[in-house]
Design an enzyme around this catalytic site. Sequence first.
Site, PDB file in Angstrom:
ATOM      1  N   PRO A   2       0.840  -1.211   0.000  1.00  9.60           N
ATOM      2  CG  PRO A   2      -0.680  -1.531   1.722  1.00  9.60           C
ATOM      3  CD  PRO A   2       0.627  -2.029   1.182  1.00  9.60           C
ATOM      4  CD  GLU A   3       3.040   2.752  -4.386  1.00  8.66           C
ATOM      5  OE1 GLU A   3       3.144   3.905  -4.837  1.00  8.66           O
ATOM      6  OE2 GLU A   3       3.275   1.735  -5.063  1.00  8.66           O
ATOM      7  NE  ARG A 110       5.395 -12.541   1.134  1.00  9.79           N
ATOM      8  CZ  ARG A 110       6.168 -11.971   0.210  1.00  9.79           C
ATOM      9  NH1 ARG A 110       5.620 -11.393  -0.834  1.00  9.79           N
ATOM     10  NH2 ARG A 110       7.475 -11.979   0.321  1.00  9.79           N
TER      11      ARG A 110
END
Length: 271
Positions: A2-3, A110
């Site tokens: 996510p940016e 992850r």
Amino acid sequence: MPELPEVQTIVNDLQQIVGDHIAGFVSLWPKAIKNNSVKKFATSISGRKILGIERIGKNIAIALAGGNIILIHLKMTGQLVLDNKNADTKYARHIFYLKRNGVLEFRDIRKFGTLEIIDDKKLTAIREDRGVDPFSKDFTLKKFSALLDKQKNKAIKVVLMDQQAVAGIGNIYASEILFDAKILPARVANSLSAKEVKTLHQSIKKILRKAVFLRGTSSSDYRDVQGEKGQFQDYLKVYQRAGKKCLKCATIVEKLIIRQRSTFYCPHCKH
Ligand SMILES: [Zn+2]
């Protein structure tokens, strides 16, 4: 990962839980909690009222009554999902029980995401350590231009992704912004003309705002607070389009590796 647009979308959506209280906290992946045991983490946030939620670069800061701040970084695959019915999902690593809004799940396939309790002083230090935020008043053309001048022999894409230079831009938006500005990602940052710097400054704001409007890019794991996908993946011009025709000029989009990250560009639509 996510940016800025994805984290901003999450932070905007989470405003609905401001004013609510944290009733409890459970972690199924204690390693993600920095500098604290789960027990201590849970104790320091339980019963506290949520006073405000903001984005700092790609971090999410949740301010609680009494002075503690929960700092969350979603890293590669983290998601924050508000779920009133079902907390028992496969990838839920941490669960915040809220008094009025059900549960807030930190899902993370992850498991690189992190949580930390910090105070005001640390928050200020983190804020100061970040580069200029493209959505802040400080992101002026003058400041951006001076910043690029300082970056000797660095590719412009590397500078855009450097969190200590500009905060919030990652691999997806760096390629998209440079395509919009018609600048080759490998160009040396301090070789850009004044006109190119001006265009790039505008493209940064334009692309990031458009991506927030479209609720982020879900070409990978990103989901919003409702667990829904964003829509910007349908508007990507070059990212992950290597080998496909450029949407502007039909030239084949190329891929280049810069600092081990895939970089996408159209060899025709650039200077
Ligand atoms: Zn093109």
